[in-house]
Scaffold this motif. Structure first.
Motif, PDB file in Angstrom:
ATOM      1  N   ASN A  90      43.430  91.285 -17.857  1.00 58.84           N
ATOM      2  CA  ASN A  90      44.098  89.989 -17.750  1.00 58.84           C
ATOM      3  C   ASN A  90      43.056  88.874 -17.716  1.00 58.84           C
ATOM      4  O   ASN A  90      42.129  88.927 -16.917  1.00 58.84           O
ATOM      5  CB  ASN A  90      44.958  89.917 -16.488  1.00 58.84           C
ATOM      6  CG  ASN A  90      46.218  90.748 -16.616  1.00 58.84           C
ATOM      7  OD1 ASN A  90      46.762  90.901 -17.704  1.00 58.84           O
ATOM      8  ND2 ASN A  90      46.694  91.282 -15.506  1.00 58.84           N
ATOM      9  N   PRO A  91      43.197  87.876 -18.578  1.00 52.95           N
ATOM     10  CA  PRO A  91      42.192  86.797 -18.642  1.00 52.95           C
ATOM     11  C   PRO A  91      42.356  85.806 -17.496  1.00 52.95           C
ATOM     12  O   PRO A  91      42.684  84.644 -17.689  1.00 52.95           O
ATOM     13  CB  PRO A  91      42.490  86.146 -19.995  1.00 52.95           C
ATOM     14  CG  PRO A  91      43.962  86.365 -20.184  1.00 52.95           C
ATOM     15  CD  PRO A  91      44.260  87.710 -19.566  1.00 52.95           C
ATOM     16  N   VAL A  92      42.109  86.253 -16.281  1.00 50.37           N
ATOM     17  CA  VAL A  92      42.234  85.389 -15.113  1.00 50.37           C
ATOM     18  C   VAL A  92      40.957  85.487 -14.289  1.00 50.37           C
ATOM     19  O   VAL A  92      40.235  86.482 -14.335  1.00 50.37           O
ATOM     20  CB  VAL A  92      43.453  85.787 -14.238  1.00 50.37           C
ATOM     21  CG1 VAL A  92      44.738  85.588 -14.998  1.00 50.37           C
ATOM     22  CG2 VAL A  92      43.332  87.233 -13.754  1.00 50.37           C
ATOM     23  N   THR A 103      51.048  87.513 -26.053  1.00 50.69           N
ATOM     24  CA  THR A 103      50.416  88.230 -24.949  1.00 50.69           C
ATOM     25  C   THR A 103      50.969  87.712 -23.627  1.00 50.69           C
ATOM     26  O   THR A 103      51.034  86.503 -23.401  1.00 50.69           O
ATOM     27  CB  THR A 103      48.899  88.036 -24.980  1.00 50.69           C
ATOM     28  OG1 THR A 103      48.396  88.523 -26.226  1.00 50.69           O
ATOM     29  CG2 THR A 103      48.226  88.807 -23.846  1.00 50.69           C
ATOM     30  N   THR A 104      51.387  88.642 -22.761  1.00 54.67           N
ATOM     31  CA  THR A 104      51.904  88.262 -21.448  1.00 54.67           C
ATOM     32  C   THR A 104      51.295  89.172 -20.394  1.00 54.67           C
ATOM     33  O   THR A 104      50.650  90.179 -20.705  1.00 54.67           O
ATOM     34  CB  THR A 104      53.441  88.388 -21.384  1.00 54.67           C
ATOM     35  OG1 THR A 104      53.804  89.775 -21.289  1.00 54.67           O
ATOM     36  CG2 THR A 104      54.093  87.797 -22.614  1.00 54.67           C
TER      37      THR A 104
END
Length: 212
Positions: free
Chosen positions: A83-85, A197-198
């Motif tokens: 996840n891009p976080v 994307t989700t």
């Protein structure tokens, strides 16, 4: 993030079947935990099916060496961020173990055996009546012809997740008691088309029947 072993890594003998170790996780997260192996053909192999670090504290994990040409070298244990976080944390690894079996009990091949694939439902021929139950979220489901894969129709789930403190879910529910899962079944598979994307999860619900 990698934990790289010194030198050429740890030796995995010809009778090795799994790599095991204890992992301390300081918070639940969506990172993957994997290992990197250099096989006897000097090819890099990446293994591991731990796709969510969903525990806090210590947990023992094992990663099978299916399909690996042995002897080999265990070179890395690492995390994959999916996840891009922004995220920070730490893990501890202890008691690394190489699980082996007696040579006379080793299978001829460590490849995962093939299994019979049975298509349980074809939407275009079975005319399954899908319904949707919203769970804190507007949702609807319908059999449509767009975004089909191998057949002539697909099932589309439309959903709108709103800001909420609770976990939200949108369901496609099979009518009646659902599709029967026979004895000996190993996996449930499906084709899924995503328009973007989700961070949502795609899951299946199975009702286990107990003998009376």
């Amino acid at each position: 993030m990698y934990a790289v072993f010194n030198g050429e890594g740890y030796t995995l003998p010809e009778n090795a079947i799994r790599v095991g170790f204890w992992v301390y996780n300081d918070h639940e997260n969506s990172n993957w935990l994997r290992i990197e192996v250099q096989d006897s053909q000097n090819k890099t192999q990446r293994l591991g099916d731990i796709t969510k670090m969903d525990w806090i504290g210590w947990r023992y994990v094992e990663i099978p060496l299916n399909g690996i040409s042995l002897p080999a070298k265990l070179t890395r244990i690492y995390l994959v961020q999916v996840n891009p976080v922004e995220e920070a944390g730490e893990i501890f690894i202890d008691d690394l173990s190489i699980i082996t079996v007696e040579r006379n009990k080793m299978p001829a091949s460590t490849e995962i055996p093939g299994v019979e694939t049975v298509v349980a439902t074809g939407f275009e021929t079975d005319a399954v009546d899908f319904t949707s139950f919203p769970s804190w979220v507007p949702a609807s489901a319908a059999i449509v012809s767009d975004y089909k894969n191998t057949g002539t129709s697909s099932v589309r789930l439309d959903y709108v997740f709103k800001a909420a403190p609770e976990t939200q879910a949108a369901y496609i529910v099979l009518p009646g008691n659902g599709i029967s899962v026979p004895d000996g079944a190993e996996t449930i598979g499906l084709w899924a088309y995503s328009q973007k994307t989700t961070k949502s999860w795609l899951r299946a619900e199975v009702l286990m029947q107990t003998a009376r």
